[in-house]
Design a protein around this motif. Structure first.
Motif, PDB file in Angstrom:
ATOM      1  N   MET A 293       0.819  -1.174   0.000  1.00 61.20           N
ATOM      2  CA  MET A 293       0.000   0.000   0.000  1.00 61.20           C
ATOM      3  C   MET A 293       0.876   1.257   0.000  1.00 61.20           C
ATOM      4  SD  MET A 293      -2.955   1.220   2.688  1.00 61.20           S
ATOM      5  CE  MET A 293      -3.995  -0.165   2.309  1.00 61.20           C
ATOM      6  N   ARG A 294       1.955   1.228   0.741  1.00 63.52           N
ATOM      7  CA  ARG A 294       2.862   2.386   0.800  1.00 63.52           C
ATOM      8  C   ARG A 294       3.335   2.765  -0.596  1.00 63.52           C
ATOM      9  NH1 ARG A 294       8.399   3.175   0.859  1.00 63.52           N
ATOM     10  NH2 ARG A 294       9.102   4.962   2.074  1.00 63.52           N
ATOM     11  N   ASN A 295       3.783   1.785  -1.354  1.00 60.30           N
ATOM     12  CA  ASN A 295       4.285   2.050  -2.706  1.00 60.30           C
ATOM     13  C   ASN A 295       3.192   2.616  -3.608  1.00 60.30           C
ATOM     14  OD1 ASN A 295       6.781   1.121  -1.941  1.00 60.30           O
ATOM     15  ND2 ASN A 295       6.505  -0.903  -2.824  1.00 60.30           N
ATOM     16  N   ILE A 296       1.991   2.062  -3.514  1.00 59.72           N
ATOM     17  CA  ILE A 296       0.877   2.557  -4.326  1.00 59.72           C
ATOM     18  C   ILE A 296       0.593   4.017  -3.988  1.00 59.72           C
ATOM     19  CG2 ILE A 296      -1.622   2.362  -4.709  1.00 59.72           C
ATOM     20  CD1 ILE A 296      -1.257  -0.702  -4.263  1.00 59.72           C
ATOM     21  N   MET A 297       0.577   4.331  -2.714  1.00 63.35           N
ATOM     22  CA  MET A 297       0.290   5.706  -2.296  1.00 63.35           C
ATOM     23  C   MET A 297       1.378   6.667  -2.764  1.00 63.35           C
ATOM     24  SD  MET A 297      -1.359   5.153   1.486  1.00 63.35           S
ATOM     25  CE  MET A 297      -1.808   6.883   1.678  1.00 63.35           C
ATOM     26  N   LEU A 298       2.626   6.276  -2.604  1.00 59.30           N
ATOM     27  CA  LEU A 298       3.724   7.154  -3.023  1.00 59.30           C
ATOM     28  C   LEU A 298       3.746   7.333  -4.538  1.00 59.30           C
ATOM     29  CD1 LEU A 298       6.567   5.984  -0.607  1.00 59.30           C
ATOM     30  CD2 LEU A 298       5.164   8.049  -0.434  1.00 59.30           C
ATOM     31  N   GLU A 299       3.546   6.247  -5.283  1.00 53.54           N
ATOM     32  CA  GLU A 299       3.529   6.332  -6.745  1.00 53.54           C
ATOM     33  C   GLU A 299       2.370   7.181  -7.249  1.00 53.54           C
ATOM     34  OE1 GLU A 299       3.482   2.263  -8.068  1.00 53.54           O
ATOM     35  OE2 GLU A 299       5.531   1.916  -7.362  1.00 53.54           O
ATOM     36  N   SER A 300       1.264   7.176  -6.504  1.00 51.04           N
ATOM     37  CA  SER A 300       0.083   7.953  -6.888  1.00 51.04           C
ATOM     38  C   SER A 300       0.138   9.379  -6.353  1.00 51.04           C
ATOM     39  CB  SER A 300      -1.181   7.255  -6.376  1.00 51.04           C
ATOM     40  OG  SER A 300      -1.300   5.978  -6.926  1.00 51.04           O
ATOM     41  N   LYS A 301       1.237   9.703  -5.709  1.00 49.37           N
ATOM     42  CA  LYS A 301       1.438  11.035  -5.125  1.00 49.37           C
ATOM     43  C   LYS A 301       0.387  11.378  -4.074  1.00 49.37           C
ATOM     44  CE  LYS A 301       4.373  12.670  -8.704  1.00 49.37           C
ATOM     45  NZ  LYS A 301       5.352  11.677  -8.574  1.00 49.37           N
ATOM     46  N   LEU A 302      -0.069  10.358  -3.347  1.00 54.88           N
ATOM     47  CA  LEU A 302      -0.986  10.567  -2.236  1.00 54.88           C
ATOM     48  C   LEU A 302      -0.168  10.831  -0.978  1.00 54.88           C
ATOM     49  CD1 LEU A 302      -3.478   7.650  -2.933  1.00 54.88           C
ATOM     50  CD2 LEU A 302      -3.839  10.081  -3.382  1.00 54.88           C
ATOM     51  N   GLU A 303      -0.548  11.813  -0.226  1.00 56.60           N
ATOM     52  CA  GLU A 303       0.179  12.190   0.984  1.00 56.60           C
ATOM     53  C   GLU A 303       0.038  11.078   2.021  1.00 56.60           C
ATOM     54  OE1 GLU A 303       2.811  14.300   2.873  1.00 56.60           O
ATOM     55  OE2 GLU A 303       1.930  15.147   1.061  1.00 56.60           O
ATOM     56  N   LEU A 304       1.120  10.505   2.418  1.00 59.01           N
ATOM     57  CA  LEU A 304       1.113   9.406   3.377  1.00 59.01           C
ATOM     58  C   LEU A 304       1.605   9.849   4.746  1.00 59.01           C
ATOM     59  CD1 LEU A 304       0.838   6.409   4.124  1.00 59.01           C
ATOM     60  CD2 LEU A 304       3.077   6.024   3.109  1.00 59.01           C
ATOM     61  N   TYR A 305       2.584  10.713   4.771  1.00 60.65           N
ATOM     62  CA  TYR A 305       3.237  11.087   6.021  1.00 60.65           C
ATOM     63  C   TYR A 305       2.866  12.494   6.468  1.00 60.65           C
ATOM     64  CZ  TYR A 305       6.259   7.165   4.772  1.00 60.65           C
ATOM     65  OH  TYR A 305       6.728   5.934   4.434  1.00 60.65           O
ATOM     66  N   GLY A 306       2.789  12.665   7.787  1.00 61.68           N
ATOM     67  CA  GLY A 306       2.695  14.000   8.351  1.00 61.68           C
ATOM     68  C   GLY A 306       4.086  14.615   8.326  1.00 61.68           C
ATOM     69  N   ALA A 307       4.222  15.791   8.916  1.00 63.55           N
ATOM     70  CA  ALA A 307       5.504  16.510   8.886  1.00 63.55           C
ATOM     71  C   ALA A 307       6.643  15.668   9.481  1.00 63.55           C
ATOM     72  CB  ALA A 307       5.374  17.831   9.621  1.00 63.55           C
ATOM     73  N   TYR A 308       6.415  15.065  10.625  1.00 64.75           N
ATOM     74  CA  TYR A 308       7.436  14.244  11.288  1.00 64.75           C
ATOM     75  C   TYR A 308       7.804  13.038  10.432  1.00 64.75           C
ATOM     76  CZ  TYR A 308       9.490  11.014  14.672  1.00 64.75           C
ATOM     77  OH  TYR A 308      10.307  10.129  15.310  1.00 64.75           O
ATOM     78  N   GLY A 309       6.803  12.381   9.873  1.00 59.20           N
ATOM     79  CA  GLY A 309       7.026  11.173   9.084  1.00 59.20           C
ATOM     80  C   GLY A 309       7.780  11.406   7.798  1.00 59.20           C
TER      81      GLY A 309
ATOM     82  N   MET B 253      11.348  11.403   9.243  1.00 61.03           N
ATOM     83  CA  MET B 253      11.780  10.310  10.111  1.00 61.03           C
ATOM     84  C   MET B 253      11.264   8.927   9.719  1.00 61.03           C
ATOM     85  SD  MET B 253      13.670  12.008  12.121  1.00 61.03           S
ATOM     86  CE  MET B 253      14.072  10.796  13.348  1.00 61.03           C
ATOM     87  N   ASN B 254      10.692   8.750   8.513  1.00 55.84           N
ATOM     88  CA  ASN B 254      10.162   7.424   8.178  1.00 55.84           C
ATOM     89  C   ASN B 254      11.296   6.433   7.926  1.00 55.84           C
ATOM     90  OD1 ASN B 254      10.371   6.751   5.120  1.00 55.84           O
ATOM     91  ND2 ASN B 254       9.744   8.897   5.156  1.00 55.84           N
ATOM     92  N   CYS B 255      10.993   5.170   8.109  1.00 59.03           N
ATOM     93  CA  CYS B 255      11.999   4.111   8.009  1.00 59.03           C
ATOM     94  C   CYS B 255      12.155   3.575   6.590  1.00 59.03           C
ATOM     95  CB  CYS B 255      11.669   2.981   8.974  1.00 59.03           C
ATOM     96  SG  CYS B 255      10.134   2.104   8.573  1.00 59.03           S
ATOM     97  N   GLY B 256      11.432   4.127   5.646  1.00 58.06           N
ATOM     98  CA  GLY B 256      11.554   3.687   4.259  1.00 58.06           C
ATOM     99  C   GLY B 256      10.827   2.391   3.956  1.00 58.06           C
ATOM    100  N   GLY B 257       9.854   2.041   4.767  1.00 56.94           N
ATOM    101  CA  GLY B 257       9.065   0.847   4.491  1.00 56.94           C
ATOM    102  C   GLY B 257       9.469  -0.376   5.281  1.00 56.94           C
ATOM    103  N   GLY B 258      10.274  -0.212   6.294  1.00 59.42           N
ATOM    104  CA  GLY B 258      10.729  -1.349   7.089  1.00 59.42           C
ATOM    105  C   GLY B 258       9.800  -1.780   8.205  1.00 59.42           C
ATOM    106  N   GLY B 259       8.769  -0.975   8.485  1.00 63.74           N
ATOM    107  CA  GLY B 259       7.809  -1.336   9.531  1.00 63.74           C
ATOM    108  C   GLY B 259       8.275  -1.029  10.929  1.00 63.74           C
ATOM    109  N   THR B 260       9.273  -0.164  11.078  1.00 66.52           N
ATOM    110  CA  THR B 260       9.799   0.097  12.417  1.00 66.52           C
ATOM    111  C   THR B 260       9.433   1.454  13.001  1.00 66.52           C
ATOM    112  OG1 THR B 260      11.875   0.916  11.487  1.00 66.52           O
ATOM    113  CG2 THR B 260      11.776  -1.427  12.081  1.00 66.52           C
ATOM    114  N   CYS B 261       8.988   2.397  12.172  1.00 62.13           N
ATOM    115  CA  CYS B 261       8.770   3.753  12.689  1.00 62.13           C
ATOM    116  C   CYS B 261       7.311   4.062  13.004  1.00 62.13           C
ATOM    117  CB  CYS B 261       9.318   4.800  11.713  1.00 62.13           C
ATOM    118  SG  CYS B 261       8.384   4.933  10.173  1.00 62.13           S
ATOM    119  N   GLY B 262       6.376   3.429  12.331  1.00 60.56           N
ATOM    120  CA  GLY B 262       4.959   3.674  12.592  1.00 60.56           C
ATOM    121  C   GLY B 262       4.432   4.995  12.064  1.00 60.56           C
ATOM    122  N   THR B 263       5.117   5.594  11.104  1.00 59.63           N
ATOM    123  CA  THR B 263       4.663   6.882  10.576  1.00 59.63           C
ATOM    124  C   THR B 263       3.716   6.745   9.393  1.00 59.63           C
ATOM    125  OG1 THR B 263       6.625   7.104   9.177  1.00 59.63           O
ATOM    126  CG2 THR B 263       6.715   8.117  11.358  1.00 59.63           C
ATOM    127  N   CYS B 264       3.488   5.537   8.911  1.00 55.28           N
ATOM    128  CA  CYS B 264       2.612   5.335   7.748  1.00 55.28           C
ATOM    129  C   CYS B 264       1.292   4.670   8.154  1.00 55.28           C
ATOM    130  CB  CYS B 264       3.315   4.523   6.663  1.00 55.28           C
ATOM    131  SG  CYS B 264       3.742   2.838   7.131  1.00 55.28           S
TER     132      CYS B 264
END
Length: 87
Positions: A1-17, A20-31
């Motif tokens: 889902m993360r990839n679909i959202m990013l490819e579609s230019k849908l905003e996934l992260y808030g300012a902090y995310g 500070m996002n982990c790049g899809g590793g499932g460790t940060c909880g920002t998505c």
């Protein structure tokens, strides 16, 4: 889902995310997203999600851990991003 959202230019992260996002590793909880409709088109929660969302609604998912698609069903998935910000 993360990839679909990013490819579609849908905003996934808030300012902090965004920073500070982990790049899809499932460790940060920002998505975090909330699945409003189409849960049957997604994979089951991963072990990472089960640990992360112990006391959270079943509709909350990590976009980076969520696989969209099911060969047997067709439909759409409706999500609410950043459900933790809801009042």
């Amino acid at each position: 889902m993360r990839n679909i959202m990013l490819e579609s230019k849908l905003e996934l992260y808030g300012a902090y995310g965004k920073v500070m996002n982990c790049g899809g590793g499932g460790t940060c909880g920002t998505c975090i997203v909330e699945v409003v409709d189409g849960k049957d088109l997604l994979n089951e929660r991963t072990n990472t999600e089960l640990k992360y969302f112990k006391k959270k609604p079943d509709t909350w998912r990590l976009a980076c851990q969520t696989i969209v698609g099911n060969k047997e069903n067709a439909g759409k998935v409706v999500i609410q991003r950043l459900p933790q910000w809801k009042k």
